[in-house]
Design an enzyme around this catalytic site. Structure first.
Site, PDB file in Angstrom:
ATOM      1  N   SER A 132     -69.747   3.754 -20.354  1.00 10.69           N
ATOM      2  CA  SER A 132     -69.876   4.614 -19.178  1.00 10.69           C
ATOM      3  C   SER A 132     -68.934   5.799 -19.270  1.00 10.69           C
ATOM      4  O   SER A 132     -67.846   5.702 -19.863  1.00 10.69           O
ATOM      5  CB  SER A 132     -69.518   3.781 -17.944  1.00 10.69           C
ATOM      6  OG  SER A 132     -69.306   4.610 -16.830  1.00 10.69           O
TER       7      SER A 132
ATOM      8  N   TYR B  66     -63.871  -2.662 -13.037  1.00 10.16           N
ATOM      9  CA  TYR B  66     -65.145  -2.394 -13.708  1.00 10.16           C
ATOM     10  C   TYR B  66     -64.940  -1.399 -14.855  1.00 10.16           C
ATOM     11  O   TYR B  66     -65.332  -1.642 -15.991  1.00 10.16           O
ATOM     12  CB  TYR B  66     -66.189  -1.851 -12.713  1.00 10.16           C
ATOM     13  CG  TYR B  66     -67.319  -1.145 -13.407  1.00 10.16           C
ATOM     14  CD1 TYR B  66     -68.323  -1.882 -14.035  1.00 10.16           C
ATOM     15  CD2 TYR B  66     -67.353   0.257 -13.506  1.00 10.16           C
ATOM     16  CE1 TYR B  66     -69.338  -1.230 -14.728  1.00 10.16           C
ATOM     17  CE2 TYR B  66     -68.358   0.902 -14.189  1.00 10.16           C
ATOM     18  CZ  TYR B  66     -69.347   0.159 -14.800  1.00 10.16           C
ATOM     19  OH  TYR B  66     -70.335   0.804 -15.496  1.00 10.16           O
TER      20      TYR B  66
ATOM     21  N   LYS C  84     -65.106  -1.634 -19.331  1.00 10.68           N
ATOM     22  CA  LYS C  84     -65.799  -0.779 -20.313  1.00 10.68           C
ATOM     23  C   LYS C  84     -64.818  -0.303 -21.386  1.00 10.68           C
ATOM     24  O   LYS C  84     -65.133  -0.282 -22.571  1.00 10.68           O
ATOM     25  CB  LYS C  84     -66.458   0.412 -19.604  1.00 10.68           C
ATOM     26  CG  LYS C  84     -67.593   0.011 -18.661  1.00 10.68           C
ATOM     27  CD  LYS C  84     -68.739  -0.674 -19.397  1.00 10.68           C
ATOM     28  CE  LYS C  84     -69.802  -1.216 -18.479  1.00 10.68           C
ATOM     29  NZ  LYS C  84     -70.794  -2.083 -19.155  1.00 10.68           N
TER      30      LYS C  84
END
Ligand code: UDP
Length: 335
Positions: A127, A152, A156
């Site tokens: 992302s 979150y 990544k």
């Protein structure tokens, strides 16, 4: 002979669109999905679009036995596209352990089972959140990785680090794709995003408001340092994004380095109000919205440099913002 690929999270939003594109390009697809954020009937809908049902296992990437069984039953799998992960930023702040266990733990389990099965190619769903609050848009792949603003986002970053380290230590080849803001739905309106509960993301919130499911959209902040004061993002059609995964698989065998990263965006930024206005135009509706306070943690403006994906992957986003919002609205109206 057709190349066989395992798609984890293949019934999810980006996963299902990618499965459709893979099948259209002649890949044989095996899906593992635990249905934590989707519905099983997505499988029938994929079959309706492609004319063929992919092989599906209801299983979890955190469960080594589930993966072992799939790799034993499909010893001809040569690569994996790994989507299966949790993705709600706010929820990750409330449940960090769940996010690290599922997103990081799941990928470690997957890599362990891939190694046992001698599978050495993985495409990873990353992302643009890894760039954090950058002031350098268009942001390119050499931009520094920021301190993550949420668990979150951190999953990544950590997963990319693990993949990079493993590509050095073993013969694993990795293509990590950094998505900007995927929106829209398949033109058939048979598959699309299925947000659980109240959507966090802008476009599902807009379409649900237009459909009367939500009362009013709140635009988070109008005092940013942008032309109209609202935040800017690089919105990309999910079908364009899906096609990039096919190109990523074709990159294996030609890579300069066993760990490669590509931005996936259009290279253009649009403000929240531009998205709202474009939605009103394509849907011929008036959206009920108000200007509210800023949302904590929001980046002011970010859009992608797409030169690397254009030149090396040979991929370019094609869809306009109008088309993205038209398909999102068509999909919403089927729900
Ligand atoms: N946004 C908004 N209202 C909403 C949801 C999002 O104004 O109900 C804004 C948000 O502040 C951001 C943009 O829309 O500027 C995109 O937000 P989204 O959550 O879709 O993506 P991300 O923040 O992860 O880029």
């Amino acid at each position: 002979m057709a190349e066989k690929v395992l798609v984890t999270g293949g019934l999810g939003y980006i996963g299902s669109h990618t499965v459709v594109e893979l099948m259209a390009q002649g890949f044989e697809v095996v899906i593992i999905d635990n249905l934590s954020n989707t519905r099983e009937d997505v499988l029938d809908r994929i079959a309706q679009i492609t004319g063929q049902k992919p092989v599906y296992y209801n299983g979890d990437v955190c469960d080594a036995n589930d993966l072992e069984k799939i790799f034993a039953e499909h010893s001809d799998i040569t690569s994996v596209i790994h989507f299966a992960a949790y993705k709600a930023v706010g929820e990750s702040v409330e449940k960090p352990l769940e996010y690290y266990r599922n997103n990081v733990g799941g990928m470690i389990t997957l890599l362990g089972q891939m190694k046992k099965a001698n599978i050495e190619r993985i495409v990873f769903s990353s992302s643009c959140t890894v760039y954090g609050d950058t002031d350098r848009s268009p942001v390119d792949e050499s931009s520094p990785i920021a301190q993550a603003a949420s668990p979150y986002g951190n999953t990544k970053i950590i997963c990319e680090d693990i993949l990079r380290d493993e590509s050095v230590a073993s013969s694993l080849s990795v293509v990590s794709l950094r998505y900007f803001n995927p929106i829209g739905a398949h033109p058939s309106a048979l598959i699309g995003e299925l947000p659980l509960g109240v959507p966090n993301n802008l476009v599902p919130y807009i379409t649900q408001t237009a459909a009367g499911i939500r009362e009013q959209l709140t635009v988070f902040g109008e005092d940013y340092n942008t032309a109209d004061g609202t935040c800017i993002r690089d919105y990309i059609h999910v079908v364009d994004l899906a096609k990039a995964h096919v190109m990523a698989l074709q990159r294996f065998g030609k890579m300069d380095n066993r760990f490669e990263v590509f931005n996936l965006g259009t290279g253009n930024g649009n403000s929240v109000l531009e998205v709202v206005q474009t939605f009103e135009n394509v849907s011929d509706t008036k959206l009920n919205y108000r200007i509210g306070p800023r949302r904590a943690g929001d980046v002011e403006q970010i859009w992608a440099s797409t030169t690397k994906a254009n030149d090396i992957l040979g991929w370019k986003a094609e869809s306009s913002l109008e088309e993205m919002l038209r398909t999102a609205w068509a999909w919403q109206q089927t729900l």
